[in-house]
Enzyme design. Structure first.
Site, PDB file in Angstrom:
ATOM      1  N   LEU A 252       0.858  -1.171   0.000  1.00 56.88           N
ATOM      2  CA  LEU A 252       0.000   0.000   0.000  1.00 56.88           C
ATOM      3  C   LEU A 252       0.902   1.232   0.000  1.00 56.88           C
ATOM      4  O   LEU A 252       1.497   1.579   1.017  1.00 56.88           O
ATOM      5  CB  LEU A 252      -0.923   0.006   1.224  1.00 56.88           C
ATOM      6  CG  LEU A 252      -2.191  -0.851   1.125  1.00 56.88           C
ATOM      7  CD1 LEU A 252      -1.850  -2.328   0.923  1.00 56.88           C
ATOM      8  CD2 LEU A 252      -3.052  -0.686   2.365  1.00 56.88           C
ATOM      9  N   ILE A 253       1.028   1.861  -1.147  1.00 59.93           N
ATOM     10  CA  ILE A 253       1.994   2.942  -1.314  1.00 59.93           C
ATOM     11  C   ILE A 253       1.276   4.282  -1.401  1.00 59.93           C
ATOM     12  O   ILE A 253       0.320   4.452  -2.155  1.00 59.93           O
ATOM     13  CB  ILE A 253       2.883   2.706  -2.552  1.00 59.93           C
ATOM     14  CG1 ILE A 253       3.997   3.757  -2.630  1.00 59.93           C
ATOM     15  CG2 ILE A 253       2.067   2.635  -3.835  1.00 59.93           C
ATOM     16  CD1 ILE A 253       5.087   3.402  -3.627  1.00 59.93           C
ATOM     17  N   LYS A 334      -8.445   3.614   7.372  1.00 57.33           N
ATOM     18  CA  LYS A 334      -7.463   2.536   7.213  1.00 57.33           C
ATOM     19  C   LYS A 334      -8.149   1.186   7.041  1.00 57.33           C
ATOM     20  O   LYS A 334      -7.704   0.346   6.247  1.00 57.33           O
ATOM     21  CB  LYS A 334      -6.521   2.503   8.426  1.00 57.33           C
ATOM     22  CG  LYS A 334      -5.549   3.669   8.496  1.00 57.33           C
ATOM     23  CD  LYS A 334      -4.570   3.644   7.340  1.00 57.33           C
ATOM     24  CE  LYS A 334      -3.588   4.799   7.396  1.00 57.33           C
ATOM     25  NZ  LYS A 334      -2.626   4.694   8.506  1.00 57.33           N
ATOM     26  N   GLY A 356       3.610   0.726   5.556  1.00 53.78           N
ATOM     27  CA  GLY A 356       4.759   1.399   6.152  1.00 53.78           C
ATOM     28  C   GLY A 356       4.490   1.866   7.565  1.00 53.78           C
ATOM     29  O   GLY A 356       5.166   2.778   8.048  1.00 53.78           O
ATOM     30  N   GLN A 365      -1.719   4.353  14.508  1.00 52.65           N
ATOM     31  CA  GLN A 365      -0.700   3.313  14.589  1.00 52.65           C
ATOM     32  C   GLN A 365      -0.339   2.928  16.024  1.00 52.65           C
ATOM     33  O   GLN A 365       0.769   2.472  16.297  1.00 52.65           O
ATOM     34  CB  GLN A 365       0.543   3.741  13.804  1.00 52.65           C
ATOM     35  CG  GLN A 365       0.256   3.896  12.318  1.00 52.65           C
ATOM     36  CD  GLN A 365       1.421   4.460  11.523  1.00 52.65           C
ATOM     37  OE1 GLN A 365       2.550   4.501  11.991  1.00 52.65           O
ATOM     38  NE2 GLN A 365       1.146   4.919  10.305  1.00 52.65           N
ATOM     39  N   CYS A 525      -7.858  25.607   4.773  1.00 49.12           N
ATOM     40  CA  CYS A 525      -7.456  24.797   5.923  1.00 49.12           C
ATOM     41  C   CYS A 525      -5.997  25.146   6.232  1.00 49.12           C
ATOM     42  O   CYS A 525      -5.335  25.846   5.459  1.00 49.12           O
ATOM     43  CB  CYS A 525      -7.631  23.295   5.688  1.00 49.12           C
ATOM     44  SG  CYS A 525      -6.474  22.600   4.492  1.00 49.12           S
TER      45      CYS A 525
END
Length: 551
Positions: A252-253, A334, A356, A365, A525
């Site tokens: 998954l890049i 995710k 990553g 994470q 933003c």
């Protein structure tokens, strides 16, 4: 199946542990005067300066007189050496094929001769040594490689008389040691040759002394009973296993620092890496990610074809922004990515996903959140960077050559959550996901397209609208602050004389159409990423009265 030591190879295997290999690699040096000295002396002496197929080749004399080739000797990654005979044989066979393929992709036809503990690569002399060395240094499975020249001998004295004058220019003013590897029957041992040549060099008075542990220069000699081989310009390879000796993975890049390094790590480990990209930032985002994926493949994995999958994820993000509690958006995003990637992997027969992610680096994470993310699919999710520090990852990017590409890529995943949870509850997440229209995710997977990585230089198909940027407010324009309420409350936007409206990004998809469409809206933003993403989504839905303001 349990791998066992091979009779007669146990001593060599023990000598080639990863730790020993690491110490050996520390002594590898770039090219110096030895290479020039060897070639000059070979020409002057009329000796053959070409390597044979090696002491263990079935036809060791067949490749000696080939002046049209330069020869390199390749040493295998230490973990290959300790494999069982069938595994080791298979890996060497694959490595020799990979070497041929990579050179062929550069328009160079080479001869590759594989033996039990090394591989000989014969490169046409018209190809520069630097070009050949650069290619070899990027092929997985190669621990180190050297230019190799061969000389006949009949005694130990013959070796000393030929080798010593060639080594003297290299060791002048430096510490050194001699390392010898001997095969076959001989009247002297490897240690005796090391000591004899070392003594001759030391007595010359030109060196800075002998250092067996940390020499500045190491003189490498191999003897097979008929010829001795002088190794020069020894360089370190990237190590790892030959590509395709492990099963395929889907990486998954995102184009950032982390996913590029994790992709490289699995290429180095021998897995053919395919790429899956979730497009949340429009055409420019995809072009940047395609460029990084192609760079990694071209530099380290070009021996095999792989696929680049692009999944249009703007509508998925829009659905999350509209339906999901904004504290949980990051984890839900995710999970949606993992669902989509798993569907593609299963369709392609790929057994694992690669990300990553690193523990604690961002809110999604944490150990808890990663556990919640993993439960969304039975497909194995691999995280090679899981304990790496961010600076270590950036340093690795610099080493493999992707730092500049990654630094220019904005991070889209992290901008959709404000005050995100770090301890997501699986039950709460699953309740939130019941609000999500999964037909949107199914359509994203259905609309995904793949490209042969070799054709990645082409721009993505399908024109996307450009977003106009402004730095000031004109008549008839309204600044639309798309930040989350917590952020606007903490740091309200103030622009003298400008009309400002607040509409959180996660409500734009459902409420923008209710605004006065006779006016032009300048989306704002803090970092410009979310405002650009929302402007792209609105333009794709037919709204032309949107721009992005930079303050």
């Amino acid at each position: 199946m349990e791998e066992k030591d091979i009779p007669g190879q146990k001593a060599e295997a023990l000598d080639r542990t990863p730790d020993a290999a690491g110490k050996e690699a520390a002594s590898l040096k770039e090219e110096g005067p030895l290479a020039e000295a060897v070639q000059k002396a070979a020409a002057e002496n009329g000796a053959s300066a070409e390597a044979t197929e090696g002491p263990e080749s079935s036809d060791s004399g067949s490749a000696i007189d080939e002046p049209e080739y330069s020869t390199f000797i390749v040493k295998l990654f230490p973990e290959i050496v300790v494999k069982s005979k069938p595994v080791r044989t298979r890996m060497i066979r694959i490595l020799t094929g990979n070497i041929r393929n990579v050179f062929q992709n550069s328009g160079i036809r080479v001869k590759v001769l594989g033996n039990w503990d090394r591989v000989f690569v014969k490169v046409p002399v018209e190809v520069s040594r630097d070009t050949a060395s650069d290619i070899l240094s990027r092929i997985p499975g190669i621990h180190s490689f050297s230019e190799v020249l061969s000389f006949p001998y009949s005694s130990l004295d013959d070796i000393l008389k030929t080798a010593a004058p060639l080594a003297l220019p290299e060791i002048t003013g430096k510490t050194f040691c001699v390392r010898c590897k001997r095969k076959g029957q001989e009247t002297f041992t490897s240690v005796e040759l090391e000591r004899a040549l070392g003594e001759v060099l030391w007595e010359s008075g030109k060196s800075a002394g002998v250092s067996l542990k940390k020499p500045q220069i190491t003189i490498h000699i191999e003897v097979d009973g008929k010829k001795f081989y002088l190794l020069s310009n020894t360089r370190k390879g990237i190590g790892g296993y030959p590509l395709s000796t492990q099963e395929d993975v889907l990486s998954l890049i995102s184009g950032g620092f982390d996913s590029g390094v994790s992709s490289f790590d699995f290429i180095r480990r021998g897995a053919r890496v395919h790429y899956c990209f979730f497009n949340m930032g429009g055409r420019e985002h995809e072009i940047g990610v395609r460029e990084e994926a192609h760079f990694i493949w071209k530099k380290y994995g070009s021996s095999h074809r792989v696929k680049f999958f692009a999944v249009p994820f703007e509508d998925v993000v829009g659905e999350i922004l509209e339906k999901i509690d904004h504290h949980l958006m990051g984890v839900v995003l995710k999970r949606m990515m993992m669902r989509a990637a798993a569907k593609i992997a299963e369709r392609e027969g790929i057994k694992a996903l690669v990300t990553g992610e690193s523990v604690g680096q961002v809110s999604s994470q944490t150990i808890t959140n990663l556990s919640v993310i993993d439960r969304v699919t039975p497909v194995l999710i691999l995280r090679p960077l899981i304990t790496m520090d961010k600076q270590d990852i950036i340093d690795k990017c610099r080493e493999i050559g992707t730092e500049e590409l990654a630094a220019a890529m904005p991070e889209y995943c992290g901008v959709i959550s404000q005050k995100p949870t770090i301890h997501a509850d699986l039950g709460r997440i699953e309740e939130e996901e019941k609000k999500f229209d999964f037909s949107i995710l199914d359509k994203a997977v259905e609309d995904s397209r793949w490209t042969d990585i070799r054709e990645i230089g082409e721009a993505p198909k399908g024109a996307e609208p450009d977003v106009e940027y402004v730095t000031s407010v004109s008549d008839g324009e309204v600044v639309l602050d798309v930040r989350a309420p917590d952020e606007t409350e903490e740091n309200p936007l103030r622009l003298e004389g400008a009309e400002i409206k607040e509409l959180p990004f996660y409500k734009i998809a459902t409420e923008f159409g209710n605004l006065d469409q006779t006016k032009t809206y300048l989306l704002y933003c803090k970092n410009g990423v979310m405002s650009r993403l929302q402007a792209l989504i609105l333009k794709e839905r037919g709204f032309r009265n949107v721009k992005v303001i930079r303050i």
